[in-house]
Design a protein around this motif. Structure first.
Motif, PDB file in Angstrom:
ATOM      1  N   ASN A 103     -23.444  -0.887  14.365  1.00 48.33           N
ATOM      2  CA  ASN A 103     -24.027   0.567  13.374  1.00 48.33           C
ATOM      3  C   ASN A 103     -23.579   1.060  15.252  1.00 48.33           C
ATOM      4  O   ASN A 103     -23.077   2.244  14.363  1.00 48.33           O
ATOM      5  N   ASP A 104     -23.322   0.638  15.909  1.00 48.02           N
ATOM      6  CA  ASP A 104     -22.437   1.642  17.140  1.00 48.02           C
ATOM      7  C   ASP A 104     -21.455   1.670  16.359  1.00 48.02           C
ATOM      8  O   ASP A 104     -21.158   3.182  17.125  1.00 48.02           O
ATOM      9  N   LEU A 105     -20.977   0.956  16.182  1.00 47.22           N
ATOM     10  CA  LEU A 105     -19.352   1.075  15.509  1.00 47.22           C
ATOM     11  C   LEU A 105     -19.137   2.140  14.478  1.00 47.22           C
ATOM     12  O   LEU A 105     -18.035   3.434  14.071  1.00 47.22           O
ATOM     13  N   ASP A 106     -20.077   2.298  13.671  1.00 49.60           N
ATOM     14  CA  ASP A 106     -19.852   3.203  12.599  1.00 49.60           C
ATOM     15  C   ASP A 106     -20.360   4.503  12.926  1.00 49.60           C
ATOM     16  O   ASP A 106     -19.968   6.093  12.496  1.00 49.60           O
ATOM     17  N   THR A 107     -21.711   4.726  14.033  1.00 47.10           N
ATOM     18  CA  THR A 107     -21.886   5.484  14.961  1.00 47.10           C
ATOM     19  C   THR A 107     -20.365   6.539  14.943  1.00 47.10           C
ATOM     20  O   THR A 107     -20.507   7.295  15.227  1.00 47.10           O
ATOM     21  N   LEU A 108     -19.513   5.427  16.158  1.00 43.22           N
ATOM     22  CA  LEU A 108     -18.099   6.136  16.561  1.00 43.22           C
ATOM     23  C   LEU A 108     -17.322   6.365  15.886  1.00 43.22           C
ATOM     24  O   LEU A 108     -16.683   7.830  15.720  1.00 43.22           O
ATOM     25  N   CYS A 109     -17.215   5.866  14.536  1.00 41.85           N
ATOM     26  CA  CYS A 109     -16.362   6.108  14.119  1.00 41.85           C
ATOM     27  C   CYS A 109     -16.563   7.622  12.852  1.00 41.85           C
ATOM     28  O   CYS A 109     -15.996   8.343  12.906  1.00 41.85           O
ATOM     29  N   ASN A 110     -17.576   7.381  13.020  1.00 46.42           N
ATOM     30  CA  ASN A 110     -18.573   8.843  12.206  1.00 46.42           C
ATOM     31  C   ASN A 110     -17.714  10.236  13.054  1.00 46.42           C
ATOM     32  O   ASN A 110     -17.367  11.149  12.195  1.00 46.42           O
ATOM     33  N   TYR A 111     -18.262   9.421  14.234  1.00 47.05           N
ATOM     34  CA  TYR A 111     -17.502  11.009  15.141  1.00 47.05           C
ATOM     35  C   TYR A 111     -16.575  11.190  15.572  1.00 47.05           C
ATOM     36  O   TYR A 111     -15.508  12.588  15.032  1.00 47.05           O
ATOM     37  N   LEU A 112     -15.587   9.987  15.214  1.00 39.62           N
ATOM     38  CA  LEU A 112     -14.064  10.349  15.182  1.00 39.62           C
ATOM     39  C   LEU A 112     -13.542  10.741  14.249  1.00 39.62           C
ATOM     40  O   LEU A 112     -12.876  11.314  14.258  1.00 39.62           O
ATOM     41  N   LEU A 113     -13.927  10.727  12.733  1.00 42.44           N
ATOM     42  CA  LEU A 113     -12.921  10.826  11.622  1.00 42.44           C
ATOM     43  C   LEU A 113     -14.085  12.512  10.983  1.00 42.44           C
ATOM     44  O   LEU A 113     -13.955  12.497  10.026  1.00 42.44           O
ATOM     45  N   GLY A 114     -14.973  13.005  11.694  1.00 40.70           N
ATOM     46  CA  GLY A 114     -15.541  14.476  11.558  1.00 40.70           C
ATOM     47  C   GLY A 114     -16.853  14.439  10.483  1.00 40.70           C
ATOM     48  O   GLY A 114     -16.675  14.879   9.924  1.00 40.70           O
ATOM     49  N   LYS A 115     -17.398  12.571  10.337  1.00 43.10           N
ATOM     50  CA  LYS A 115     -18.151  12.675   9.076  1.00 43.10           C
ATOM     51  C   LYS A 115     -19.422  12.644  10.115  1.00 43.10           C
ATOM     52  O   LYS A 115     -20.058  12.846  10.881  1.00 43.10           O
ATOM     53  N   ASP A 116     -20.360  13.196   9.144  1.00 43.29           N
ATOM     54  CA  ASP A 116     -21.855  13.353   9.612  1.00 43.29           C
ATOM     55  C   ASP A 116     -22.491  11.859   9.833  1.00 43.29           C
ATOM     56  O   ASP A 116     -22.319  11.354   9.365  1.00 43.29           O
ATOM     57  N   ASN A 117     -23.362  12.887  11.271  1.00 42.77           N
ATOM     58  CA  ASN A 117     -24.645  11.713  11.948  1.00 42.77           C
ATOM     59  C   ASN A 117     -25.718  11.633  12.099  1.00 42.77           C
ATOM     60  O   ASN A 117     -26.221  11.218  13.251  1.00 42.77           O
ATOM     61  N   SER A 118     -26.487  12.669  10.699  1.00 44.90           N
ATOM     62  CA  SER A 118     -27.425  12.656  10.827  1.00 44.90           C
ATOM     63  C   SER A 118     -28.673  12.069   9.845  1.00 44.90           C
ATOM     64  O   SER A 118     -29.801  12.567   9.663  1.00 44.90           O
ATOM     65  N   THR A 119     -27.724  11.053   9.361  1.00 40.86           N
ATOM     66  CA  THR A 119     -28.942  10.181   8.783  1.00 40.86           C
ATOM     67  C   THR A 119     -28.944   8.637   9.638  1.00 40.86           C
ATOM     68  O   THR A 119     -27.640   8.545  10.244  1.00 40.86           O
ATOM     69  N   LYS A 120     -29.337   7.758   9.411  1.00 40.86           N
ATOM     70  CA  LYS A 120     -29.514   6.120   9.568  1.00 40.86           C
ATOM     71  C   LYS A 120     -30.076   5.356   8.393  1.00 40.86           C
ATOM     72  O   LYS A 120     -30.455   5.878   7.496  1.00 40.86           O
ATOM     73  N   LEU A 121     -29.698   4.032   8.307  1.00 38.54           N
ATOM     74  CA  LEU A 121     -29.792   3.223   7.353  1.00 38.54           C
ATOM     75  C   LEU A 121     -31.199   2.513   8.367  1.00 38.54           C
ATOM     76  O   LEU A 121     -31.420   1.995   9.342  1.00 38.54           O
ATOM     77  N   ILE A 122     -32.062   2.106   7.506  1.00 32.09           N
ATOM     78  CA  ILE A 122     -33.306   1.311   7.832  1.00 32.09           C
ATOM     79  C   ILE A 122     -33.336   0.745   6.439  1.00 32.09           C
ATOM     80  O   ILE A 122     -32.771   0.774   5.797  1.00 32.09           O
ATOM     81  N   THR A 123     -33.972  -0.739   6.971  1.00 33.17           N
ATOM     82  CA  THR A 123     -34.702  -1.275   5.698  1.00 33.17           C
ATOM     83  C   THR A 123     -36.025  -1.793   5.797  1.00 33.17           C
ATOM     84  O   THR A 123     -36.795  -1.862   7.334  1.00 33.17           O
ATOM     85  N   ILE A 124     -36.483  -1.219   4.337  1.00 36.32           N
ATOM     86  CA  ILE A 124     -37.595  -1.647   4.097  1.00 36.32           C
ATOM     87  C   ILE A 124     -37.352  -2.711   3.680  1.00 36.32           C
ATOM     88  O   ILE A 124     -37.682  -3.094   2.332  1.00 36.32           O
ATOM     89  N   SER A 125     -38.506  -3.552   3.996  1.00 37.00           N
ATOM     90  CA  SER A 125     -38.489  -5.434   3.535  1.00 37.00           C
ATOM     91  C   SER A 125     -39.965  -5.960   3.679  1.00 37.00           C
ATOM     92  O   SER A 125     -40.821  -5.662   4.771  1.00 37.00           O
ATOM     93  N   GLY A 126     -40.786  -6.780   2.949  1.00 35.29           N
ATOM     94  CA  GLY A 126     -41.581  -7.962   2.831  1.00 35.29           C
ATOM     95  C   GLY A 126     -42.129  -8.759   1.799  1.00 35.29           C
ATOM     96  O   GLY A 126     -41.731  -8.062   0.666  1.00 35.29           O
ATOM     97  N   ASP A 127     -42.728  -9.498   1.709  1.00 32.35           N
ATOM     98  CA  ASP A 127     -43.557  -9.827   0.838  1.00 32.35           C
ATOM     99  C   ASP A 127     -44.955  -9.500  -0.602  1.00 32.35           C
ATOM    100  O   ASP A 127     -45.272  -9.849  -0.943  1.00 32.35           O
ATOM    101  N   ALA A 128     -45.787  -7.728   0.716  1.00 28.94           N
ATOM    102  CA  ALA A 128     -46.063  -7.238   0.155  1.00 28.94           C
ATOM    103  C   ALA A 128     -45.546  -5.601  -0.535  1.00 28.94           C
ATOM    104  O   ALA A 128     -46.103  -5.171  -1.116  1.00 28.94           O
ATOM    105  N   ILE A 129     -44.622  -6.539  -0.431  1.00 32.79           N
ATOM    106  CA  ILE A 129     -43.539  -4.946  -1.327  1.00 32.79           C
ATOM    107  C   ILE A 129     -43.174  -5.605  -2.671  1.00 32.79           C
ATOM    108  O   ILE A 129     -42.699  -7.046  -2.971  1.00 32.79           O
ATOM    109  N   LEU A 130     -43.151  -4.480  -4.225  1.00 31.14           N
ATOM    110  CA  LEU A 130     -42.322  -5.394  -4.989  1.00 31.14           C
ATOM    111  C   LEU A 130     -40.876  -5.266  -5.037  1.00 31.14           C
ATOM    112  O   LEU A 130     -39.736  -7.017  -5.054  1.00 31.14           O
TER     113      LEU A 130
END
Lengths: 373, 286
Positions: A228-255
């Motif tokens: 995740n940190d490397l990806d952030t650095l990578c985005n800065y260096l390559l001029g990519k968008d850093n306004s998003t992030k990845l999250i996992t939503i998981s569990g046994d109470a969801i489909l």
């Protein structure tokens, strides 16, 4: 050598192999931790700093301030209404040459304190370790980032290794992540200086101290970054968008569990409404892991800030707590050799939750430890 | 709320069940030695053959009764282990009524005593019952055959359970197998068991001038395996457990040799359990 354990997991919790996207929220909520730089009803562009420390992930209009939940704490947040135009004042940044000075400039400009702390005043590392491990069960962020971006990330690791003149470069992956291992093997051949290192699915290997001990390089000068940190650095260096992030939503109470690329600072409830089907009437929502995370008190007003990596929606459990039988399992399992029973040296606690995990009396030792700090 | 949401498979119920499974071979051997063998030689009646099971049934029933009065549930603590271990160390010819009354009284006492007092409940209950038994008749761990001295036994016979001991605590070999079962498969303070056994064996060899037969104090050995590593009254840290075990082993050797061959171990375990808080405090920063 500390003995690490594998956590008990429910094999029925499966994750969608495709990343879902939540990139058009109606509103975003920027926590106010520093001076506000804009006025009410002022137009805001994407990646423009709206407070002294945080940038807006969208373009739109600042419509006011509202009290929301940031990691279970009531926090005043600047509310920005999305105009869905993704306007940005920043000129399109071309790929920057990777030099020590450029890296420092980027990190200082974007207030990336965590990365700055690791890289500032450093011009050589013996080893560069990039971890694609997520310790907490049912969280897959790092693997999905790696899958999404493997070519760029490997390229950045290669460039960093030349920049910091490292002797060894490790890309750490769990040995049960068959898909990503396949992808890595297909791409890594171009980079003979990067070693794909497979490790067991053991808890705490995501932590720098334990993976370095596992690799037996703890006494050397190491640069440890997660993907995740490397990806952030990578985005800065390559001029990519850093306004998003990845999250996992998981569990046994969801489909179905999902990994979602979302704009930062959106409401959790908006994401759940769009993507998550809850199948159990009684459930708990936990952020940042089932071992070291917390139950969310107010799901409707919970903001996905930069520190939120995962949401687990689990069937409600009642734990029948009984008196301690002094078995000593919590002392035996503690990776920092602490004694939760006599509450000695608790400032060294890393909040891993293993003491509570092994307690046969279901005592919430993590809470006991934290209260006594 | 900051709570760990995941949990491994361990629970008090599973721990207790594993302990009880470990006691089964000893109970069965006790039934064989103090039941079947004596019945075969017409030394006990058919009804008396099953004494060891009567003791267990009485113990469990009394536990259920006291739990009802004190509003406790059976798998919420280690009390089931207590009531199933105590009968194993009872004299073979014990009076069941005296046993029932004294066990009932001791269960009430341990429920009423403050939790702050750290002591080994199993050793306390055994000593309490034996003291009461002794008021009615002289305490003897000899069964009917041993009183008549009709068997010629060698060292191997004695190790395999034909020695003098409790109704189901005479088989040292089975005891060692149970020790390894507990050590590998259960929530068991094996460090205390091993260190106390080691210290006990050394002390007994030294005191008795290398006479191996004196070592076969089966009550002591089985008590050091089953009762001494009681989780609640013993230290939890490795260094503390080692020291506790060594002191216990030495004290057991001395009391067994000079005070009482059969009950010295229970006194030693009880004394050592009182010292646990001091030991924990001394070794806190190690």
């Amino acid at each position: 050598m500390i003995k690490l354990i594998s956590l008990k997991k429910d094999s029925n919790i499966k994750v969608d192999p495709q990343i879902s996207y939540f990139l058009n929220p109606d509103f975003v909520y920027i926590p106010i931790n520093a001076k506000i730089l804009i006025q009410q009803n002022e137009k805001v562009t994407k990646e423009e700093f709206v407070t002294a420390d945080l940038a807006s992930p969208i373009s739109g209009t600042a419509i006011g301030i509202k009290t929301m939940q940031e990691e279970n704490i009531n926090k005043k947040c600047l509310v920005i209404a999305n105009d869905f135009r993704e306007l940005s004042k920043n000129k399109k940044v071309k790929k920057r040459k990777i030099t020590l000075n450029n890296i420092m400039d980027i990190l200082i400009k974007n207030n990336e304190e965590k990365l700055l702390k690791k890289l500032q005043n450093q011009n050589k590392f013996d080893n560069i370790i990039i971890s694609a491990i997520n310790d907490e069960p049912y969280i897959f962020n790092n693997i999905y980032i790696l899958k999404e971006n493997i070519a760029d990330l490997l390229s950045i690791i290669d460039e960093l290794s030349m920049l910091y003149k490292s002797n060894n470069n490790y890309l750490i992956v769990k040995n049960n992540e068959a898909n990503i291992i396949n992808d890595c093997l297909n791409s890594i051949g171009t980079y003979p200086n990067i070693k794909l290192t497979l490790v067991n699915d053991e808890y705490l290997l995501e932590k720098e101290e334990f993976i370095l001990k596992k690799l037996q390089i703890i006494n050397e000068k190491n640069l440890y970054l997660d993907v995740n940190d490397l990806d952030t650095l990578c985005n800065y260096l390559l001029g990519k968008d850093n306004s998003t992030k990845l999250i996992t939503i998981s569990g046994d109470a969801i489909l179905e569990s999902k990994v979602i690329r979302t704009k930062k600072n959106v409401l959790l409830s908006d994401i759940i409404k769009k993507y998550i089907k809850i199948i159990d009437a009684k459930y708990d929502v936990i952020f940042n892991g089932l071992m070291s995370g917390c139950i969310i008190k107010d799901v409707d007003n919970f903001v996905i800030t930069n520190n939120i990596n995962s949401i687990n929606i689990m069937k409600k459990k009642t734990f029948k707590v009984v008196d301690c039988i002094n078995c000593g399992k919590c002392i035996e399992i503690c990776p920092k050799n602490l004694n939760p029973l006599n509450k000695h040296n608790l400032e060294k606690c890393i909040n891993c939750g293993l003491c509570s995990y092994v307690c046969p009396c279901y005592i919430n030792l993590k809470k006991e430890v934290k209260i006594n700090e | 709320m900051n709570r760990v949401y995941l949990h491994n498979n361990e629970s008090i119920k599973k721990i207790v069940i594993k302990y009880l499974i470990g006691l089964l071979p000893l109970v069965l051997y006790g039934f064989y030695k103090n039941g079947i063998l004596l019945y075969r030689d017409d030394l006990v009646s058919f009804v008396d053959m099953f004494n060891v099971f009567y003791l267990l049934i009485i113990s469990i029933l009394l536990l259920l009764i006291t739990n009802f009065f004190f509003k406790k549930k059976i798998f919420e603590n280690m009390s089931l282990v207590l009531v199933c271990t105590v009968p194993l160390f009872m004299p073979p010819s014990i009076n069941l009524l005296v046993y029932a009354i004294s066990l009932f009284l001791s269960l009430i006492i341990i429920n009423v005593l403050p939790k702050k007092i750290n002591y080994n409940k199993i050793a306390f209950v055994i000593l309490f019952i034996l003291i009461i038994i002794n008021m009615f008749e002289p305490l003897s761990y000899l069964n009917s055959a041993e009183k008549l001295n009709i068997y010629a036994l060698n060292f191997f016979d004695l190790i395999c359970g034909r020695t003098i001991g409790g109704i189901a605590s005479s088989n040292i070999l089975l005891g060692i197998i149970v020790l390894f079962y507990y050590a590998f498969f259960n929530n068991y303070k094996k460090v205390i068991a091993f260190s106390s056994l080691l210290a006990f064996v050394i002390i007994m060899i030294l005191i008795n001038n290398f006479d191996i037969n004196e070592l076969i104090a089966s009550n002591a050995i089985l008590a050091l395996i089953l009762i001494a590593p009681d989780t609640i009254s013993t230290p939890a840290k490795f260094q503390s457990m080692v020291i506790y075990g060594l002191i216990l082993g030495i004290l057991t050797g001395l009391l067994t040799s000079f005070i009482s061959f059969n009950i010295g171990v229970f006194i030693a375990i009880l004394i050592c359990s009182f010292t646990t808080p001091i030991l924990v405090k001394l070794t806190e920063k190690w």
